[in-house]
Design a protein around this motif. Sequence first.
Motif, PDB file in Angstrom:
ATOM      1  N   GLY A  54       0.807  -1.206   0.000  1.00  0.00           N
ATOM      2  CA  GLY A  54       0.000   0.000   0.000  1.00  0.00           C
ATOM      3  C   GLY A  54       0.840   1.255   0.000  1.00  0.00           C
ATOM      4  O   GLY A  54       1.995   1.256  -0.418  1.00  0.00           O
ATOM      5  N   ASP A  55       0.265   2.361   0.486  1.00  0.00           N
ATOM      6  CA  ASP A  55       0.936   3.655   0.518  1.00  0.00           C
ATOM      7  C   ASP A  55       1.067   4.144   1.958  1.00  0.00           C
ATOM      8  O   ASP A  55       0.302   3.728   2.840  1.00  0.00           O
ATOM      9  N   THR A  56       2.023   5.055   2.173  1.00  0.00           N
ATOM     10  CA  THR A  56       2.199   5.676   3.490  1.00  0.00           C
ATOM     11  C   THR A  56       2.285   7.190   3.327  1.00  0.00           C
ATOM     12  O   THR A  56       3.330   7.790   3.548  1.00  0.00           O
ATOM     13  N   PRO A  57       1.176   7.836   2.913  1.00  0.00           N
ATOM     14  CA  PRO A  57       1.216   9.291   2.728  1.00  0.00           C
ATOM     15  C   PRO A  57       1.424  10.018   4.052  1.00  0.00           C
ATOM     16  O   PRO A  57       1.294   9.443   5.138  1.00  0.00           O
ATOM     17  N   SER A  58       1.726  11.297   3.950  1.00  0.00           N
ATOM     18  CA  SER A  58       2.057  12.095   5.127  1.00  0.00           C
ATOM     19  C   SER A  58       0.832  12.343   6.001  1.00  0.00           C
ATOM     20  O   SER A  58      -0.317  12.205   5.568  1.00  0.00           O
ATOM     21  N   ALA A  59       1.093  12.765   7.222  1.00  0.00           N
ATOM     22  CA  ALA A  59       0.003  13.127   8.125  1.00  0.00           C
ATOM     23  C   ALA A  59      -0.809  14.281   7.547  1.00  0.00           C
ATOM     24  O   ALA A  59      -2.041  14.344   7.718  1.00  0.00           O
ATOM     25  N   GLN A  60      -0.154  15.185   6.836  1.00  0.00           N
ATOM     26  CA  GLN A  60      -0.866  16.312   6.225  1.00  0.00           C
ATOM     27  C   GLN A  60      -1.863  15.814   5.177  1.00  0.00           C
ATOM     28  O   GLN A  60      -2.970  16.346   5.052  1.00  0.00           O
TER      29      GLN A  60
END
Length: 264
Positions: free
Chosen positions: A228-234
Amino acid sequence: MNDISDSNDVATAEAGTGADWGAWQDSWDRQQEWYMPDREERFRVMLDMVKALVGTAPRVLDLACGTGSITARLLARLPDAVSTGVDLDPALLAIAEGTFAGDDRVTFVTADLKDPQWVTRLPYDSYDAVLTATALHWLHSEPLAALYGQVAGLVRDGGVFMNADHMIDDSTPRINAAERARRHLRMEQARAAGALDWAEWWQLAAQDPVLAGPTARRFEIYGEHADGDTPSAQWHARVLREKGFGEARPVWCSPSDTLLLALK
């Protein structure tokens, strides 16, 4: 590889009594802590915020619940809570169902979060809190954004959603590299002391007479590990606001993980 006797005494119980679910829960926790030494602190802050925002008797959805790690800590901290755990993994659900058998505060649902109809299988139309940890990074950004829209529809006004997971800021590559090196060094030290990794834990599960079948089905569903993906908290905060939450921001972070809270 460590044998069963060296792995938190994971074993089947006496003949005729099934698996030792407490041992499997403990073994899962130790394996997860190898990757996330601050795991219990994340749970503590998560439940602090549940209590502060929705009270001491919340209706909770444990999203991608696995073995029920959040549910166990929820009920220990807030015994008047009720929890619905939802997951697709047959092996982890077997451990969860065995652990909470006979507890009428807990219900488990087998469902694929990528199936738009998964919400129809839940016992309630709305929840005070939806909680998840170290699970949604298995999804790519597009299906995760769609899932956030469904979660927004499940959380009541004034309710909360919290996601504790890996959230990577790609704008800080040198910081990320230093954090990764530090974390891997600690993991190597723990391995030398006998800690189990992900693959070894699943090898043990495949050897257990009760879990062998569910484990085989689990690998038919997921393969070795989902990508999967690990996008930023923002990114998470922005998408959650776009999907219907009024406020969203991190309420805890470690060098590698973030606990993000969204308020409806």
